[in-house]
Write a protein that holds these residues in place. Structure first.
Motif, short mmCIF file in Angstrom:
data_model
loop_
_atom_site.label_atom_id
_atom_site.label_comp_id
_atom_site.label_asym_id
_atom_site.label_seq_id
_atom_site.Cartn_x
_atom_site.Cartn_y
_atom_site.Cartn_z
N VAL A 128 -35.17 0.28 8.01
CA VAL A 128 -35.96 1.20 8.72
C VAL A 128 -36.69 2.06 8.03
O VAL A 128 -38.03 2.45 8.27
CB VAL A 128 -35.28 1.86 9.95
N GLN A 129 -35.93 2.59 7.10
CA GLN A 129 -36.94 3.65 5.99
C GLN A 129 -37.92 2.77 5.28
O GLN A 129 -38.97 3.35 4.95
CB GLN A 129 -35.96 4.35 5.04
N THR A 130 -37.48 1.49 4.91
CA THR A 130 -38.55 0.85 4.03
C THR A 130 -39.46 0.35 4.69
O THR A 130 -40.72 0.11 4.42
CB THR A 130 -37.40 -0.50 3.45
N TYR A 131 -39.46 -0.30 5.99
CA TYR A 131 -40.41 -0.70 6.65
C TYR A 131 -40.80 0.14 7.97
O TYR A 131 -40.83 -0.08 9.09
CB TYR A 131 -40.05 -2.17 7.29
N ASP A 132 -41.06 1.45 7.69
CA ASP A 132 -41.40 2.61 8.61
C ASP A 132 -42.90 2.32 9.12
O ASP A 132 -43.36 3.30 10.09
CB ASP A 132 -40.97 3.93 8.24
N ASN A 133 -43.72 1.38 8.79
CA ASN A 133 -44.99 1.34 9.11
C ASN A 133 -45.51 0.59 10.25
O ASN A 133 -46.59 0.32 10.58
CB ASN A 133 -46.02 0.80 8.13
N VAL A 134 -44.42 0.04 10.95
CA VAL A 134 -44.37 -0.96 11.95
C VAL A 134 -43.51 -0.47 13.10
O VAL A 134 -42.43 0.41 12.98
CB VAL A 134 -44.30 -2.45 11.69
N ASP A 135 -43.63 -1.15 14.39
CA ASP A 135 -42.86 -0.78 15.50
C ASP A 135 -41.50 -1.74 15.53
O ASP A 135 -40.42 -0.99 16.04
CB ASP A 135 -43.48 -0.92 16.87
N TYR A 136 -41.74 -3.12 15.16
CA TYR A 136 -40.53 -3.73 14.90
C TYR A 136 -40.43 -4.51 13.54
O TYR A 136 -41.22 -4.81 13.11
CB TYR A 136 -40.66 -4.65 16.30
N LEU A 137 -39.31 -4.80 13.39
CA LEU A 137 -38.83 -5.47 12.16
C LEU A 137 -38.08 -6.98 12.48
O LEU A 137 -37.18 -6.84 13.35
CB LEU A 137 -38.02 -4.51 11.29
N ILE A 138 -38.57 -7.88 11.93
CA ILE A 138 -37.74 -9.22 12.01
C ILE A 138 -37.19 -9.54 10.72
O ILE A 138 -37.87 -9.67 9.63
CB ILE A 138 -38.79 -10.45 12.35
N ASP A 139 -35.84 -9.52 10.76
CA ASP A 139 -34.97 -10.03 9.68
C ASP A 139 -34.44 -11.40 9.62
O ASP A 139 -33.51 -11.58 10.25
CB ASP A 139 -34.01 -8.75 9.35
N THR A 140 -34.96 -12.23 8.65
CA THR A 140 -34.35 -13.40 8.89
C THR A 140 -33.85 -13.71 7.29
O THR A 140 -34.62 -13.78 6.28
CB THR A 140 -35.41 -14.66 8.70
N GLN A 141 -32.38 -13.72 7.42
CA GLN A 141 -31.67 -13.67 6.19
C GLN A 141 -31.02 -14.85 5.88
O GLN A 141 -30.37 -15.53 6.75
CB GLN A 141 -30.65 -12.35 6.28
N ASP A 142 -31.21 -15.38 4.63
CA ASP A 142 -30.38 -16.69 4.07
C ASP A 142 -28.99 -16.25 3.69
O ASP A 142 -28.82 -15.35 2.64
CB ASP A 142 -31.23 -17.28 3.08
N LEU A 143 -28.19 -16.72 4.41
CA LEU A 143 -26.69 -16.38 3.87
C LEU A 143 -26.00 -18.01 2.93
O LEU A 143 -25.32 -17.44 2.07
CB LEU A 143 -25.66 -16.25 4.97
N LEU A 144 -26.46 -19.03 3.23
CA LEU A 144 -25.87 -20.09 2.30
C LEU A 144 -27.04 -21.00 2.52
O LEU A 144 -27.63 -21.50 3.39
CB LEU A 144 -24.74 -20.85 3.02
N TRP A 145 -27.34 -21.56 1.14
CA TRP A 145 -28.32 -22.73 1.01
C TRP A 145 -27.67 -23.63 0.05
O TRP A 145 -27.61 -23.15 -1.18
CB TRP A 145 -29.82 -22.12 0.52
N GLN A 146 -27.36 -24.62 0.35
CA GLN A 146 -26.39 -25.41 -0.48
C GLN A 146 -26.45 -26.85 -0.56
O GLN A 146 -26.55 -27.62 0.33
CB GLN A 146 -24.97 -25.29 -0.05
N VAL A 147 -26.40 -27.52 -1.76
CA VAL A 147 -26.43 -28.95 -1.85
C VAL A 147 -24.94 -29.09 -2.05
O VAL A 147 -24.39 -28.86 -3.21
CB VAL A 147 -27.39 -29.22 -3.12
N VAL A 148 -24.41 -29.96 -1.18
CA VAL A 148 -22.70 -30.09 -1.40
C VAL A 148 -22.46 -31.72 -1.36
O VAL A 148 -23.00 -32.26 -0.45
CB VAL A 148 -22.01 -29.41 -0.27
N TYR A 149 -21.15 -32.07 -1.86
CA TYR A 149 -20.92 -33.50 -1.49
C TYR A 149 -20.12 -33.92 -0.43
O TYR A 149 -19.37 -32.80 0.11
CB TYR A 149 -20.09 -33.95 -2.80
N TYR A 150 -20.23 -34.89 0.10
CA TYR A 150 -19.17 -35.21 1.46
C TYR A 150 -17.99 -35.48 0.81
O TYR A 150 -17.74 -36.10 0.00
CB TYR A 150 -19.85 -36.36 2.21
N PRO A 151 -16.80 -34.65 1.34
CA PRO A 151 -15.66 -34.65 0.84
C PRO A 151 -15.02 -36.12 0.69
O PRO A 151 -14.18 -36.31 0.04
CB PRO A 151 -14.66 -33.80 1.85
N PHE A 152 -15.33 -36.94 1.66
CA PHE A 152 -14.72 -38.20 1.94
C PHE A 152 -15.63 -39.25 1.55
O PHE A 152 -15.63 -40.65 1.80
CB PHE A 152 -14.28 -38.59 3.50
N ASN A 153 -16.90 -38.67 0.91
CA ASN A 153 -17.69 -40.02 0.46
C ASN A 153 -18.34 -39.51 -0.96
O ASN A 153 -19.62 -39.13 -0.86
CB ASN A 153 -18.83 -40.05 1.51
#
Length: 225
Positions: A128-153
């Motif tokens: 809120v302090q960082t983006y205080d020049n607008v009325d609303y803030l949209i926060d889309t956060q990446d928690l995991l982006w992963q290339v992973v093998y299939y455990p049974f393949n």
């Protein structure tokens, strides 16, 4: 429990099946009262500086984790083969933000404010302090982006993604709406190899990532917005 901390504590589960039990975010849809106040109000998106590529998990890394218990280096720190400069404009959350901005502008008649502020902060008060020049803030956060093998393949891979969406009222410092998306595609016979994912300037990785993000965008629009 803080979602990011929960994910880190659940990293071993990522190695096995990537099921993040107990790490989910409760879905809160925008209320009717809140919707009425959005028209002609300004908004912007949190701009984050990472990740600079997907995390990668191969059978060899999983074995190393099993032998040493070193989850952090193999899971939370490994990166794939994308060029960092290219990813500066193709971070998953940034793509989701761009697509969702159309909803806020067209559906709610809100006014998008462009700025160059970047942060990796998640605390509401700090945002809120960082983006205080607008009325609303949209926060889309990446928690995991992963290339992973299939455990049974072994030898075939998928692209997995976990992210969150928050609509924050700058004046009240409250989260008006939020949601989480987990995209873990099922195995198919045409699942690619590790090398195939990163061929031709990571063409397949970009395609598979976009497919997952489009699923998440649809989920956010349907369940949150």
């Amino acid at each position: 429990m803080n979602l990011e901390k929960c994910l880190k504590k659940s990293a071993v589960v990522v190695v096995l099946i990537a099921l993040f039990t107990g790490c989910s975010v409760k879905t809160i849809a925008v209320s009717s009262d809140a919707k009425q106040n959005l028209s002609n109000k300004t908004f912007t998106f949190v701009k984050r500086t990472g990740p600079l590529g997907p995390q990668t998990l191969t059978p060899g890394k999983a074995l190393a984790i099993g032998l040493t218990g070193g989850v952090g280096a193999a899971i939370m720190g490994a990166t794939g083969g994308l060029d960092a400069e290219e990813l500066a404009t193709k971070i998953p959350g940034a793509y989701i933000s761009t697509e969702l901005s159309k909803v806020f502008e067209e559906k709610y008649k809100m006014i998008k404010v462009l700025d160059n502020i970047t942060t990796n902060e998640s605390d509401i008060d700090e945002l809120v302090q960082t983006y205080d020049n607008v009325d609303y803030l949209i926060d889309t956060q990446d928690l995991l982006w992963q290339v992973v093998y299939y455990p049974f393949n072994w030898g075939t891979y998928s692209v997995r993604y976990i992210g969150t969406l928050k609509l924050i009222d700058i004046n009240s410092k409250k989260i008006l709406a939020q949601g989480q998306c987990q995209y873990f595609p099922d195995y198919t016979e045409n699942a690619p190899t590790y090398d195939e994912i990163f061929l031709e300037d990571s063409k397949l990785l970009k395609q598979m990532t976009k497919e997952g993000l489009d699923v998440c965008i649809k989920k956010y629009i349907t369940e949150v917005l």
